[in-house]
Design an enzyme around this catalytic site. Structure first.
Site, PDB file in Angstrom:
ATOM      1  N   TYR A 172     -76.456  34.063 135.688  1.00 37.12           N
ATOM      2  CA  TYR A 172     -77.351  33.671 136.506  1.00 37.12           C
ATOM      3  C   TYR A 172     -78.605  34.306 136.587  1.00 37.12           C
ATOM      4  O   TYR A 172     -78.509  35.664 136.659  1.00 37.12           O
ATOM      5  CB  TYR A 172     -76.545  33.476 137.918  1.00 37.12           C
ATOM      6  CG  TYR A 172     -77.462  32.790 138.834  1.00 37.12           C
ATOM      7  CD1 TYR A 172     -78.038  31.529 138.734  1.00 37.12           C
ATOM      8  CD2 TYR A 172     -77.707  33.295 140.177  1.00 37.12           C
ATOM      9  CE1 TYR A 172     -78.464  30.977 139.466  1.00 37.12           C
ATOM     10  CE2 TYR A 172     -78.438  32.487 141.140  1.00 37.12           C
ATOM     11  CZ  TYR A 172     -78.938  31.354 140.627  1.00 37.12           C
ATOM     12  OH  TYR A 172     -79.472  30.541 141.797  1.00 37.12           O
ATOM     13  N   TYR A 182     -78.325  36.196 146.841  1.00 35.93           N
ATOM     14  CA  TYR A 182     -77.481  36.518 145.673  1.00 35.93           C
ATOM     15  C   TYR A 182     -77.291  38.076 145.833  1.00 35.93           C
ATOM     16  O   TYR A 182     -77.696  38.772 144.949  1.00 35.93           O
ATOM     17  CB  TYR A 182     -77.893  35.827 144.216  1.00 35.93           C
ATOM     18  CG  TYR A 182     -76.957  35.599 143.425  1.00 35.93           C
ATOM     19  CD1 TYR A 182     -76.004  34.856 143.330  1.00 35.93           C
ATOM     20  CD2 TYR A 182     -76.849  36.776 142.278  1.00 35.93           C
ATOM     21  CE1 TYR A 182     -75.043  34.572 142.556  1.00 35.93           C
ATOM     22  CE2 TYR A 182     -75.768  36.721 141.297  1.00 35.93           C
ATOM     23  CZ  TYR A 182     -75.024  35.576 141.499  1.00 35.93           C
ATOM     24  OH  TYR A 182     -74.150  35.411 140.064  1.00 35.93           O
TER      25      TYR A 182
HETATM   26  P1  NAD Z   1     -65.756  28.743 140.124  1.00 38.16           P
HETATM   27  O1  NAD Z   1     -65.030  29.057 141.686  1.00 38.16           O
HETATM   28  O2  NAD Z   1     -65.011  27.528 139.450  1.00 38.16           O
HETATM   29  O3  NAD Z   1     -64.963  29.625 139.143  1.00 38.16           O
HETATM   30  C1  NAD Z   1     -64.818  31.246 139.657  1.00 38.16           C
HETATM   31  C2  NAD Z   1     -63.373  31.668 139.159  1.00 38.16           C
HETATM   32  O4  NAD Z   1     -63.084  32.985 139.182  1.00 38.16           O
HETATM   33  C3  NAD Z   1     -62.453  30.984 140.143  1.00 38.16           C
HETATM   34  O5  NAD Z   1     -61.560  30.077 139.434  1.00 38.16           O
HETATM   35  C4  NAD Z   1     -61.890  32.268 140.586  1.00 38.16           C
HETATM   36  O6  NAD Z   1     -60.392  32.076 141.024  1.00 38.16           O
HETATM   37  C5  NAD Z   1     -62.060  33.405 139.524  1.00 38.16           C
HETATM   38  N1  NAD Z   1     -61.776  34.493 139.976  1.00 38.16           N
HETATM   39  C6  NAD Z   1     -62.291  35.216 140.691  1.00 38.16           C
HETATM   40  N2  NAD Z   1     -62.025  36.713 140.887  1.00 38.16           N
HETATM   41  C7  NAD Z   1     -61.023  36.733 139.574  1.00 38.16           C
HETATM   42  C8  NAD Z   1     -60.346  37.910 139.224  1.00 38.16           C
HETATM   43  N3  NAD Z   1     -60.470  39.104 139.733  1.00 38.16           N
HETATM   44  N4  NAD Z   1     -59.539  37.644 137.938  1.00 38.16           N
HETATM   45  C9  NAD Z   1     -59.443  36.310 137.679  1.00 38.16           C
HETATM   46  N5  NAD Z   1     -60.188  35.166 138.126  1.00 38.16           N
HETATM   47  C10 NAD Z   1     -60.925  35.355 139.298  1.00 38.16           C
HETATM   48  O7  NAD Z   1     -67.101  28.827 140.359  1.00 38.16           O
HETATM   49  P2  NAD Z   1     -68.231  28.769 138.777  1.00 38.16           P
HETATM   50  O8  NAD Z   1     -69.579  28.798 139.772  1.00 38.16           O
HETATM   51  O9  NAD Z   1     -67.826  27.617 138.047  1.00 38.16           O
HETATM   52  O10 NAD Z   1     -68.241  30.163 138.342  1.00 38.16           O
HETATM   53  C11 NAD Z   1     -67.938  30.515 136.951  1.00 38.16           C
HETATM   54  C12 NAD Z   1     -68.958  31.421 136.333  1.00 38.16           C
HETATM   55  O11 NAD Z   1     -70.334  30.668 136.464  1.00 38.16           O
HETATM   56  C13 NAD Z   1     -69.145  32.646 137.181  1.00 38.16           C
HETATM   57  O12 NAD Z   1     -69.358  33.756 136.256  1.00 38.16           O
HETATM   58  C14 NAD Z   1     -70.472  32.421 137.910  1.00 38.16           C
HETATM   59  O13 NAD Z   1     -71.291  33.523 138.267  1.00 38.16           O
HETATM   60  C15 NAD Z   1     -71.283  31.526 136.940  1.00 38.16           C
HETATM   61  N6  NAD Z   1     -72.455  30.696 137.485  1.00 38.16           N
HETATM   62  C16 NAD Z   1     -72.240  29.941 138.373  1.00 38.16           C
HETATM   63  C17 NAD Z   1     -73.384  29.121 138.925  1.00 38.16           C
HETATM   64  C18 NAD Z   1     -73.129  28.130 139.968  1.00 38.16           C
HETATM   65  O14 NAD Z   1     -74.371  27.697 140.632  1.00 38.16           O
HETATM   66  N7  NAD Z   1     -72.101  27.688 140.313  1.00 38.16           N
HETATM   67  C19 NAD Z   1     -74.563  29.463 138.367  1.00 38.16           C
HETATM   68  C20 NAD Z   1     -74.805  30.386 137.163  1.00 38.16           C
HETATM   69  C21 NAD Z   1     -73.601  30.965 136.784  1.00 38.16           C
END
Ligand code: NAD
Length: 286
Positions: A172, A182
């Site tokens: 991000y 954040y």
């Molecule tokens: P999401 O909730 O779908 O995914 C996050 C996942 O991480 C969840 O399934 C959760 O159970 C898992 N998780 C947390 N701690 C864990 C651990 N210790 N071991 C294994 N799994 C664990 O949300 P998302 O937003 O799709 O996130 C996915 C990626 O995308 C992340 O790296 C997030 O930072 C990144 N991201 C998200 C956004 C946004 O706006 N949603 C923007 C940029 C980047």
């Protein structure tokens, strides 16, 4: 044979992990996923009960198949790292082999090898605190779950990844620009993840011909993002200010991931690829 992808960080059908799984499945890959242990039961029962069937539909009308769901907790590398209170926690004691080392051993036993590794997970217990108020433990926990987790997964999966394979993580823009809200060291964790993408691209490229890239994704209303608390504001901000004025769909990130996992991107490694409607290129709001 088709390629096999392991996607770490899928626990519902709202996040980037799910969308990446779908795009890879649509391109013909076999899908196996790793689900955070505390979320495993609800995810598996929802899958079984057909709760995700609508979102499993692929462009050709067929349903995405997930060959296997593995429990995982990416903050523990091996059983010796698991504290007693976690070991005996009811949600954890019902599953086994969920540390990274054991997970990879199990995948190896089940499938032999993989071609694509996707890291789509992050966690920062103090994300809602400004960096200036973040504790050492909170900061280190954010780095452990969101940055080192990728190093650990790649380190353990690399020996069973077929040469020519690819790994992808999600980052991000808060790593490089100030995004108030954040917090908790999550901005630091993403900066580490992006820097590690370059160093690991060198090491995994030289050693095993594996590519390492990260997607800097725009805002998506996932479960994790809703927990941070400012996601609607970020989506509105992007709509108002990005070169492309449309809401970003998870599928667009999924498709970019499928490209980065395919031979179409065979010369791209060590890159931070923006999939954010171009918002990163803006210097001021409009
Ligand atoms: P999401 O909730 O779908 O995914 C996050 C996942 O991480 C969840 O399934 C959760 O159970 C898992 N998780 C947390 N701690 C864990 C651990 N210790 N071991 C294994 N799994 C664990 O949300 P998302 O937003 O799709 O996130 C996915 C990626 O995308 C992340 O790296 C997030 O930072 C990144 N991201 C998200 C956004 C946004 O706006 N949603 C923007 C940029 C980047």
């Amino acid at each position: 044979r088709g390629k096999r992808a392991f996607i770490a960080g899928v626990a519902d059908d709202n996040g980037y992990g799910w969308a990446i799984a779908k795009s890879l499945a649509a391109a013909g890959a076999e899908i196996i996923v790793g689900t955070w242990v505390p979320a495993l039961n609800i995810f598996e029962s929802s899958l079984r009960r057909g709760k995700f069937d609508e979102s499993r539909v692929l462009p050709d009308g067929s349903l995405m198949e997930i060959t296997k769901v593995y429990p995982m907790d990416a903050v523990y590398d091996g059983p010796e790292d698991v504290p007693e209170d976690v070991k005996t926690n009811k949600r954890y004691s019902g599953s086994s082999n969920w540390t990274v080392k054991e997970l990879v051993e199990t995948v190896k036993k089940d499938f032999g090898s993989i071609d694509i590794l996707v890291h789509s997970l992050a966690n920062g217990p103090e994300v809602s605190k400004p960096l200036l108020e973040t504790s050492r433990n909170g900061y280190l926990a954010a780095l452990s779950a969101s940055s080192y987790s990728f190093i650990s997964l790649l380190q353990h999966f690399l020996p069973i990844m077929n040469p020519g394979g690819a790994s992808i993580s999600l980052t991000y823009i808060a790593s490089e620009r100030i995004i108030p809200g954040y917090g908790g060291g999550m901005s630091s964790a993403k900066a580490a993840l992006e820097s590690d993408t370059r160093v690991l691209a060198f090491e995994a490229g030289r050693k095993n011909k594996i590519r390492v890239n990260t997607i800097s994704a725009g805002p998506l209303r996932s479960r994790a993002a809703k927990a941070i608390g400012f996601i609607d504001m970020m989506i509105d901000y992007s709509l108002a200010n990005a070169p492309l004025q449309k809401e970003l769909s998870a599928e667009e990130v999924g498709n970019a991931a499928a490209f980065l996992a395919s031979p179409l991107s065979s010369a791209i490694t060590g890159a931070v690829v923006y999939v954010d409607n171009g918002l990163n290129a803006m210097g001021v709001g409009v």
